[in-house]
Every structure is written in structure tokens, then in C-alpha cells.
Design an enzyme around this catalytic site. Structure first.
Site, PDB file in Angstrom:
ATOM      1  N   ASP A   1      54.184   4.830 -24.819  1.00 43.17           N
ATOM      2  CA  ASP A   1      53.212   5.005 -25.872  1.00 43.17           C
ATOM      3  C   ASP A   1      52.374   3.937 -26.228  1.00 43.17           C
ATOM      4  OD1 ASP A   1      54.160   7.690 -26.303  1.00 43.17           O
ATOM      5  OD2 ASP A   1      55.364   6.956 -27.949  1.00 43.17           O
ATOM      6  N   MET A   2      51.192   4.018 -26.793  1.00 46.05           N
ATOM      7  CA  MET A   2      50.395   3.010 -27.153  1.00 46.05           C
ATOM      8  C   MET A   2      50.440   2.657 -28.532  1.00 46.05           C
ATOM      9  SD  MET A   2      48.654   0.338 -25.888  1.00 46.05           S
ATOM     10  CE  MET A   2      47.900   0.869 -24.302  1.00 46.05           C
TER      11      MET A   2
ATOM     12  N   GLN B   1      43.386   5.089 -25.966  1.00 51.94           N
ATOM     13  CA  GLN B   1      43.186   5.636 -27.298  1.00 51.94           C
ATOM     14  C   GLN B   1      41.532   5.780 -27.681  1.00 51.94           C
ATOM     15  OE1 GLN B   1      45.277   2.513 -28.736  1.00 51.94           O
ATOM     16  NE2 GLN B   1      46.783   3.353 -30.065  1.00 51.94           N
TER      17      GLN B   1
ATOM     18  N   ARG C   1      47.493   9.270 -20.331  1.00 49.22           N
ATOM     19  CA  ARG C   1      47.493  10.068 -21.530  1.00 49.22           C
ATOM     20  C   ARG C   1      46.230   9.638 -22.324  1.00 49.22           C
ATOM     21  NH1 ARG C   1      52.060   9.376 -25.680  1.00 49.22           N
ATOM     22  NH2 ARG C   1      53.201  10.653 -24.207  1.00 49.22           N
TER      23      ARG C   1
ATOM     24  N   LYS D   1      43.286  10.321 -29.458  1.00 47.38           N
ATOM     25  CA  LYS D   1      42.235   9.804 -30.330  1.00 47.38           C
ATOM     26  C   LYS D   1      42.623   8.320 -30.573  1.00 47.38           C
ATOM     27  CE  LYS D   1      39.944  13.934 -31.774  1.00 47.38           C
ATOM     28  NZ  LYS D   1      39.511  14.726 -33.026  1.00 47.38           N
ATOM     29  N   GLY D   2      43.891   8.266 -30.921  1.00 43.87           N
ATOM     30  CA  GLY D   2      44.396   6.847 -31.762  1.00 43.87           C
ATOM     31  C   GLY D   2      45.056   7.414 -32.860  1.00 43.87           C
ATOM     32  N   ALA D   3      46.177   6.874 -33.279  1.00 46.92           N
ATOM     33  CA  ALA D   3      46.791   7.142 -34.482  1.00 46.92           C
ATOM     34  C   ALA D   3      46.914   5.829 -35.498  1.00 46.92           C
ATOM     35  CB  ALA D   3      48.197   7.735 -34.452  1.00 46.92           C
TER      36      ALA D   3
ATOM     37  N   THR E   1      45.554  16.462 -27.419  1.00 47.10           N
ATOM     38  CA  THR E   1      44.814  16.678 -28.629  1.00 47.10           C
ATOM     39  C   THR E   1      45.097  17.752 -28.966  1.00 47.10           C
ATOM     40  OG1 THR E   1      42.666  16.553 -29.342  1.00 47.10           O
ATOM     41  CG2 THR E   1      42.874  17.320 -27.112  1.00 47.10           C
ATOM     42  N   HIS E   2      44.897  18.257 -30.237  1.00 46.93           N
ATOM     43  CA  HIS E   2      44.792  19.447 -30.901  1.00 46.93           C
ATOM     44  C   HIS E   2      43.751  19.997 -31.098  1.00 46.93           C
ATOM     45  CE1 HIS E   2      48.358  17.144 -32.093  1.00 46.93           C
ATOM     46  NE2 HIS E   2      48.978  17.746 -31.656  1.00 46.93           N
TER      47      HIS E   2
ATOM     48  N   ARG F   1      51.278  11.458 -39.053  1.00 48.09           N
ATOM     49  CA  ARG F   1      50.855  12.956 -38.943  1.00 48.09           C
ATOM     50  C   ARG F   1      50.307  13.153 -40.309  1.00 48.09           C
ATOM     51  NH1 ARG F   1      52.613  11.415 -34.987  1.00 48.09           N
ATOM     52  NH2 ARG F   1      50.343  10.720 -34.659  1.00 48.09           N
TER      53      ARG F   1
HETATM   54  C1  LIG Z   1      51.285  14.191 -27.186  1.00 47.19           C
HETATM   55  C2  LIG Z   1      50.607  13.232 -28.007  1.00 47.19           C
HETATM   56  C3  LIG Z   1      51.002  11.885 -27.744  1.00 47.19           C
HETATM   57  C4  LIG Z   1      50.355  10.959 -28.583  1.00 47.19           C
HETATM   58  N1  LIG Z   1      50.487   9.636 -28.245  1.00 47.19           N
HETATM   59  C5  LIG Z   1      49.903   8.753 -29.017  1.00 47.19           C
HETATM   60  C6  LIG Z   1      50.150   7.308 -28.824  1.00 47.19           C
HETATM   61  O1  LIG Z   1      50.709   6.859 -27.868  1.00 47.19           O
HETATM   62  N2  LIG Z   1      49.287   6.521 -29.268  1.00 47.19           N
HETATM   63  C7  LIG Z   1      48.606   6.987 -30.492  1.00 47.19           C
HETATM   64  O2  LIG Z   1      48.062   5.965 -31.054  1.00 47.19           O
HETATM   65  N3  LIG Z   1      48.295   8.109 -30.819  1.00 47.19           N
HETATM   66  C8  LIG Z   1      49.237   9.050 -30.210  1.00 47.19           C
HETATM   67  N4  LIG Z   1      48.847  10.367 -30.531  1.00 47.19           N
HETATM   68  C9  LIG Z   1      48.370  10.951 -31.682  1.00 47.19           C
HETATM   69  C10 LIG Z   1      46.649  10.959 -31.356  1.00 47.19           C
HETATM   70  O3  LIG Z   1      46.226   9.534 -31.210  1.00 47.19           O
HETATM   71  C11 LIG Z   1      46.024  11.495 -32.799  1.00 47.19           C
HETATM   72  O4  LIG Z   1      46.396  10.859 -33.853  1.00 47.19           O
HETATM   73  C12 LIG Z   1      46.432  12.956 -32.959  1.00 47.19           C
HETATM   74  O5  LIG Z   1      46.783  13.625 -31.981  1.00 47.19           O
HETATM   75  C13 LIG Z   1      45.265  13.771 -33.772  1.00 47.19           C
HETATM   76  O6  LIG Z   1      44.323  13.577 -33.194  1.00 47.19           O
HETATM   77  P1  LIG Z   1      43.877  15.243 -32.447  1.00 47.19           P
HETATM   78  O7  LIG Z   1      43.292  14.966 -31.116  1.00 47.19           O
HETATM   79  O8  LIG Z   1      45.076  16.119 -32.602  1.00 47.19           O
HETATM   80  O9  LIG Z   1      42.659  15.809 -33.450  1.00 47.19           O
HETATM   81  P2  LIG Z   1      42.446  15.560 -34.930  1.00 47.19           P
HETATM   82  O10 LIG Z   1      41.255  14.863 -35.330  1.00 47.19           O
HETATM   83  O11 LIG Z   1      43.538  15.102 -35.847  1.00 47.19           O
HETATM   84  O12 LIG Z   1      42.212  17.195 -35.134  1.00 47.19           O
HETATM   85  C14 LIG Z   1      41.059  17.846 -34.871  1.00 47.19           C
HETATM   86  C15 LIG Z   1      41.208  19.306 -34.967  1.00 47.19           C
HETATM   87  O13 LIG Z   1      42.376  19.950 -34.629  1.00 47.19           O
HETATM   88  C16 LIG Z   1      42.859  20.943 -35.142  1.00 47.19           C
HETATM   89  N5  LIG Z   1      44.139  20.557 -35.707  1.00 47.19           N
HETATM   90  C17 LIG Z   1      44.772  19.297 -35.912  1.00 47.19           C
HETATM   91  N6  LIG Z   1      45.852  19.338 -36.320  1.00 47.19           N
HETATM   92  C18 LIG Z   1      46.387  20.747 -36.599  1.00 47.19           C
HETATM   93  C19 LIG Z   1      47.213  21.543 -37.082  1.00 47.19           C
HETATM   94  N7  LIG Z   1      48.371  20.807 -37.608  1.00 47.19           N
HETATM   95  N8  LIG Z   1      47.127  22.712 -37.330  1.00 47.19           N
HETATM   96  C20 LIG Z   1      45.930  23.242 -36.744  1.00 47.19           C
HETATM   97  N9  LIG Z   1      45.000  22.872 -36.222  1.00 47.19           N
HETATM   98  C21 LIG Z   1      45.228  21.611 -36.195  1.00 47.19           C
HETATM   99  C22 LIG Z   1      41.846  21.030 -36.443  1.00 47.19           C
HETATM  100  O14 LIG Z   1      41.063  21.946 -35.686  1.00 47.19           O
HETATM  101  C23 LIG Z   1      41.290  19.732 -36.469  1.00 47.19           C
HETATM  102  O15 LIG Z   1      39.982  19.687 -37.230  1.00 47.19           O
HETATM  103  C24 LIG Z   1      49.545  11.423 -29.460  1.00 47.19           C
HETATM  104  C25 LIG Z   1      49.066  12.618 -29.646  1.00 47.19           C
HETATM  105  C26 LIG Z   1      49.691  13.606 -28.936  1.00 47.19           C
HETATM  106  C27 LIG Z   1      49.216  15.173 -28.895  1.00 47.19           C
END
Ligand SMILES: Cc1cc2nc3c(=O)[nH]c(=O)nc-3n(C[C@H](O)[C@H](O)[C@H](O)COP(=O)(O)OP(=O)(O)OC[C@H]3O[C@@H](n4cnc5c(N)ncnc54)[C@H](O)[C@@H]3O)c2cc1C
Length: 306
Positions: free
Chosen positions: A132-133, A161, A182, A185-187, A224-225, A287
Site C-alpha cells: 500500500d502507499m 496515487q 495499483r 486517486k490517493g487517500a 477506483t469506484h 472512507r
Molecule cells: C483497492 C483499493 C486500494 C487502495 N489502496 C490505496 C493505497 O494504497 N493508498 C491510498 O492512498 N489510497 C488507496 N485507495 C483509496 C483511493 O486512493 C481513494 O481514496 C478511494 O478509492 C476513493 O477514490 P475513488 O477513485 O473511488 O473515487 P471518489 O472520488 O471517491 O468517487 C468518485 C465517484 O465514485 C462513485 N462512488 C464512490 N464511492 C461510492 C459509494 N460508496 N457508493 C456509490 N458510488 C460511489 C461516485 O460516483 C463518486 O462520485 C485504494 C482504493 C482501492 C479501491
């Protein structure tokens, strides 16, 4: 603004105590976290694997402060990997590891040694590890450890990220043959000097990075979601003539399960990131920071005191 407040709360022990002791917290946590024990992680994994999904498992915990804690995290991963192999859940299940949970913040060598032991256990269990980053202060150290681990364990995965300005360059470095990367976007909350601040800029950076990885020779993992980015991922797979076994989609446990099923049914590898363990606070707060709807959900649950 709300995002900044929640991410600040993620680092506050006072808020942590308040949230942890709130009566309804358990229900909220259960939505995003598989449970507290190794058995809980195995149960959630078995269910998803049976439904045709792949899995990466994260033993929750970060910013470890003592060698004893770091060693306990290493041992838990090794135990988990043995149990996954015994239950024939590998290679569908791999593990995700945070180097800060292995002591990276106070002893990089210790973190490397522990990560190496986990990679060896993963290899013996016929699976692999993704690092993980975390926040940008750890990026160089994490990529350095990744490169050293890849000498003996070449399938070790990286995370990049899109919100960091450096990420396109890192994608170019890591787009070589066999390289599992992977892209998310970055959390973490990052300063303007190192990271894009607007959603639009982050999304544009994600697409540029995705193009580099999908046109390269490695194995991109699109985490990404975001429906638009998933659609762009599907589009680029066609454009760059990538078969479904040369890249994958990833989403978090409990988020958009219907979309996870749709992608798996469409023939893609869809990997679900399953967190488990008692140290769920930082994970849960990140989250909540991502989605105002999650905050409303949590606030309503707290207010109802059920
Ligand atoms: C498998 C995985 C591993 C990860 N590992 C890391 C890591 O190592 N380091 C790190 O910094 N981050 C990590 N992340 C987190 C990532 O950086 C984001 O913070 C997180 O995925 C939210 O970004 P998003 O791309 O999902 O889009 P967002 O900008 O959060 O959401 C974009 C759109 O997606 C849809 N959406 C989002 N959530 C929902 C929901 N609950 N229900 C319905 N629709 C939704 C909506 O349409 C929303 O407008 C990881 C994420 C995933 C999926």
C-alpha cells in the site's frame, strides 16, 4: 473543507476514543471492515472468491511505534497466508501491506526485513503481496523497498496515487514487463506543493497515468469506484488491445458491490480489498472523508443511538 476536517480527525486520539466508544460504531464499521479476526477475513474471502471475485487482504494498522507491534503485524500476515493456502483460497487472494505497520517510520531496515518475510510466506502460499502507499513523505522509501523486494519477489505490487504530481513519472518508471501497479486517486491529505487539490485535476492525472500503464508492458490494477474512470479503463483495454488477464479492476470491501459483480460477470478480474482487524479507526475515517453520503450515514447512526 469537510474532507480536511475528517482527515485531521483521523489523526486525533481524542476523536478516536469518542468514535470507538459510540454505541452504534460497530454497525458502521461492519459495512467497510470484514471483522476483527483472521477467521473473519477468511470467511469474507471465501464468500467473495466463491462469487468469482479476487481479493487482497489488509490487516488493519498503521504508524506502528514499537518493534514488538511491527513483529506482531508480520506474524499475523504470515499466519493469514498459511491459512489462505490451507483453505485453497490462493492465488485468488493476495495481501496488501502498509510498511508503516512494519516499522517504516522508525526503522526502514526493520520494515524491509518484515516485508521480505511476508513476501516469502506469500510465495510459499502461491500468491503475492502489494505494498500500500501512504502519505507522500513515505513514497521514496516505499518505492525503494519495493525495488529491493522485487529482486527476489518480482510480482510484488506497487501503488501509485494520481493526486501526487510525481505520479506520471513514477508510472513511466514502473510500466515495465511484469510490473504490477495499483493506480488509485490517493487517500491522504497532501500539500499543494506535491499534490493536485481539485477533484478535476486528480481525475485528469488519473487518466494520464492510466494511459501510461495501459499502454505499457506491466500489469495495471485500476483501483477506483469512479464510474467514469472504470469506463475509461474498459475503453483503454480495447484501445490498447489488452486481454482481461493482463490488467484488473479493484474496489474496496462494501463499496459498490453491484458494480464489482458486474465487472466480474463481464469477464474482468475484479479484486476486492478486504480490511480486517481491531485497528480500523484510520481506515474508516479515510472512507468517510471520501464521500459526504458516508458521513451522513455515520452521523445519523450516531444520533439514533440504537
Ligand atoms: C483497492 C483499493 C486500494 C487502495 N489502496 C490505496 C493505497 O494504497 N493508498 C491510498 O492512498 N489510497 C488507496 N485507495 C483509496 C483511493 O486512493 C481513494 O481514496 C478511494 O478509492 C476513493 O477514490 P475513488 O477513485 O473511488 O473515487 P471518489 O472520488 O471517491 O468517487 C468518485 C465517484 O465514485 C462513485 N462512488 C464512490 N464511492 C461510492 C459509494 N460508496 N457508493 C456509490 N458510488 C460511489 C461516485 O460516483 C463518486 O462520485 C485504494 C482504493 C482501492 C479501491
Amino acid at each position: 473543507m469537510l474532507r480536511s476536517v475528517i482527515l485531521a480527525a483521523a489523526r486525533s486520539p481524542r476523536v478516536e476514543r469518542l468514535v470507538e466508544t459510540a454505541p452504534v460504531t460497530r454497525d458502521v464499521v461492519r459495512r467497510f471492515v470484514a471483522g476483527t479476526s483472521t477467521d473473519d477475513a477468511l470467511r469474507a474471502t471465501a464468500e467473495l472468491v466463491k462469487a468469482g471475485l479476487a481479493v487482497t487482504i489488509d490487516n488493519l494498522g498503521e504508524d506502528t511505534l514499537t518493534p514488538e507491534q511491527a513483529e506482531a503485524t508480520r506474524d499475523e500476515y504470515i499466519r493469514l497466508l498459511g491459512a489462505l493456502a490451507d483453505a485453497e483460497l490462493t492465488p485468488a487472494a493476495e495481501v496488501s501491506v502498509k510498511l508503516s505497520a512494519l516499522g517504516q517510520r522508525f526503522d526502514e531496515k526493520l520494515a524491509y526485513d518484515h516485508a521480505r518475510a511476508i513476501c516469502a510466506a506469500a510465495s510459499a502460499a502461491a500468491t503475492t503481496v502489494t505494498l500500500d502507499m501512504e502519505d507522500h513523505a513515505t513514497t521514496d522509501s516505499t518505492l525503494d523497498i519495493l525495488n529491493r523486494l522485487r529482486v527476489d519477489f518480482p510480482t510484488t505490487g506497487a501503488v501509485l496515487q494520481a493526486h501526487l504530481r510525481r505520479t506520471e513519472g513514477d508510472c513511466r518508471e514502473l510500466a515495465g514487463s511484469g510490473s504490477r501497479v495499483r493506480l488509485c486517486k490517493g487517500a491522504y491529505k497532501e500539500p499543494e506543493t506535491v499534490a493536485f487539490q481539485s477533484r478535476l485535476d486528480v481525475d485528469k492525472s488519473y487518466v494520464r497515468s492510466l494511459n501510461i500503464l495501459m499502454s505499457g508492458e506491466g500489469y495495471p490494477m485500476l483501483a477506483t469506484h469512479d464510474p467514469r474512470l472504470v469506463a475509461i479503463g474498459e475503453d483503454r483495454a480495447k484501445w490498447f488491445d489488452r486481454s482481461p488477464d493482463t490488467f484488473e479492476f479493484q474496489m474496496l470491501y462494501g463499496i459498490r458491490p453491484d458494480e464489482q459483480a458486474r465487472l466480474a460477470d463481464a469477464g474482468y478480474t475484479m479484486r476486492v480489498y478486504i480490511p480486517y482487524g481491531t485497528e480500523w479507526y484510520g481506515y474508516l475515517m479515510r472512507r468517510l472523508a471520501e464521500r459526504p453520503a458516508n458521513v451522513t450515514f455515520f452521523a445519523r447512526a450516531l444520533a439514533s443511538r440504537k
